[in-house]
Write a protein that holds these residues in place. Structure first.
Motif, short mmCIF file in Angstrom:
data_model
loop_
_atom_site.label_atom_id
_atom_site.label_comp_id
_atom_site.label_asym_id
_atom_site.label_seq_id
_atom_site.Cartn_x
_atom_site.Cartn_y
_atom_site.Cartn_z
N VAL A 123 40.35 -82.71 20.59
CA VAL A 123 41.45 -81.89 20.05
C VAL A 123 41.81 -80.83 21.07
O VAL A 123 40.95 -80.06 21.50
CB VAL A 123 41.05 -81.23 18.72
N GLN A 124 43.08 -80.76 21.45
CA GLN A 124 43.57 -79.75 22.39
C GLN A 124 44.79 -79.07 21.79
O GLN A 124 45.65 -79.72 21.21
CB GLN A 124 43.93 -80.39 23.74
N ALA A 125 44.86 -77.74 21.94
CA ALA A 125 45.99 -76.98 21.40
C ALA A 125 46.44 -75.94 22.41
O ALA A 125 45.63 -75.27 23.05
CB ALA A 125 45.59 -76.30 20.09
N TRP A 126 47.78 -75.81 22.54
CA TRP A 126 48.40 -74.83 23.42
C TRP A 126 49.28 -73.92 22.56
O TRP A 126 50.09 -74.41 21.77
CB TRP A 126 49.25 -75.51 24.49
N ALA A 127 49.13 -72.62 22.73
CA ALA A 127 49.88 -71.67 21.89
C ALA A 127 50.54 -70.59 22.73
O ALA A 127 50.11 -69.43 22.73
CB ALA A 127 48.94 -71.05 20.86
N PRO A 128 51.60 -70.91 23.49
CA PRO A 128 52.31 -69.88 24.25
C PRO A 128 53.01 -68.89 23.32
O PRO A 128 53.42 -69.24 22.22
CB PRO A 128 53.34 -70.68 25.07
N THR A 179 47.39 -81.80 20.49
CA THR A 179 47.20 -83.20 20.87
C THR A 179 45.80 -83.63 20.47
O THR A 179 44.82 -82.91 20.74
CB THR A 179 47.37 -83.40 22.38
N ILE A 180 45.69 -84.78 19.84
CA ILE A 180 44.40 -85.32 19.42
C ILE A 180 44.29 -86.74 19.96
O ILE A 180 45.20 -87.56 19.73
CB ILE A 180 44.25 -85.32 17.90
N CYS A 181 43.22 -87.03 20.64
CA CYS A 181 42.94 -88.38 21.12
C CYS A 181 41.69 -88.89 20.40
O CYS A 181 40.67 -88.20 20.38
CB CYS A 181 42.71 -88.39 22.63
#
Length: 242
Positions: A128-133, A180-182
């Motif tokens: 699990v990856q998250a980007w929060a600009p 994004t989840i792989c």
């Protein structure tokens, strides 16, 4: 300063080897609990990629199961470029859930997130990856660039090799949080159809097939909504049999 950690999870705990911070036994596969380890935040880099990954996680012997996640989101400061490099290895019959936490780029941030994951046939992995600009100090659209490099493989078969660089003007309007989840391996989350109930309420979300897995991408209006979604996904993925 660079922080590195190496975690090996095995069904039986062998004697610690030199250079291994912690060797932990996994619980019985039928147990309700699982091993939980905290992920280290990214550190400034002096070169494009470190010689060794900042996080090196191996889930080895059959029956080993682990969850590696962050205690909180990680801010990415301006100044020297930063890197979060992770190498994940999952053996046959083992399961690993890797959720390093949301990354919050501040104005001027330059960051590389590099992931190299390989699962042996019969193993299971979810990342699990998250980007929060724009989540802090009203710094919307002011980061310098964000780069994501992902390599996923099952055995010797490459499933995904993606290298994307995004600059502030390229980020979607409104500064949404991107998740994004792989999921790869022999378990239900590796099937795109498994994600339909969770994604149907979301206006901007999709699950696409990989050869032996699924990749999910979703946008959220706020970090809280993204965090709630991720928590729900982690609870579902904690039991690979469903």
């Amino acid at each position: 300063m660079t922080s590195r950690a190496r975690l090996i999870v095995a069904a039986g705990a062998p004697a610690p080897r030199r250079g291994v911070r912690r060797v932990a036994p996994a619980l019985d596969p039928g147990a309700r609990r699982g091993l939980l380890a905290h992920h280290l935040p990214p550190a400034p880099r002096r070169r494009l990629l470190p010689r060794r990954p900042a996080a090196d996680v191996g889930c080895g012997l059959r029956g080993a199961r682990a969850v590696v996640r962050a205690a909180a989101a990680t801010p990415l400061r301006a100044g020297a470029p930063s890197v979060a490099a992770a190498r994940l290895r999952v053996g046959a019959g083992s399961a690993l859930i890797y959720a390093p936490g949301a990354l919050i780029p501040h104005a001027g941030a330059r960051h590389l997130a590099a992931l190299d994951a390989r699962v042996e046939p019969g193993g299971c992995l979810a990342v699990v990856q998250a980007w929060a600009p724009g989540r802090t100090a009203h710094e919307r659209g002011r980061f310098h660039h964000l780069r994501s490099r992902v390599r996923l493989a099952v055995g010797a078969r490459l499933l995904l090799h993606e290298d994307v660089t995004v600059r502030a003007p390229d980020w979607p309007a409104g500064d949404p949080v991107a998740v994004t989840i792989c999921a790869i391996g022999d378990w239900a989350p590796a099937c795109p159809d498994w994600w339909k109930p969770a994604l149907e309420p979301l206006p901007y979300a999709a699950a696409n097939p990989l050869r032996g897995g699924a990749i999910v991408r979703a946008l959220f209006p706020a970090l809280g909504a993204a965090a709630a979604f991720v928590e729900g996904v982690l609870r579902l993925c904690a039991n690979p049999s469903t």
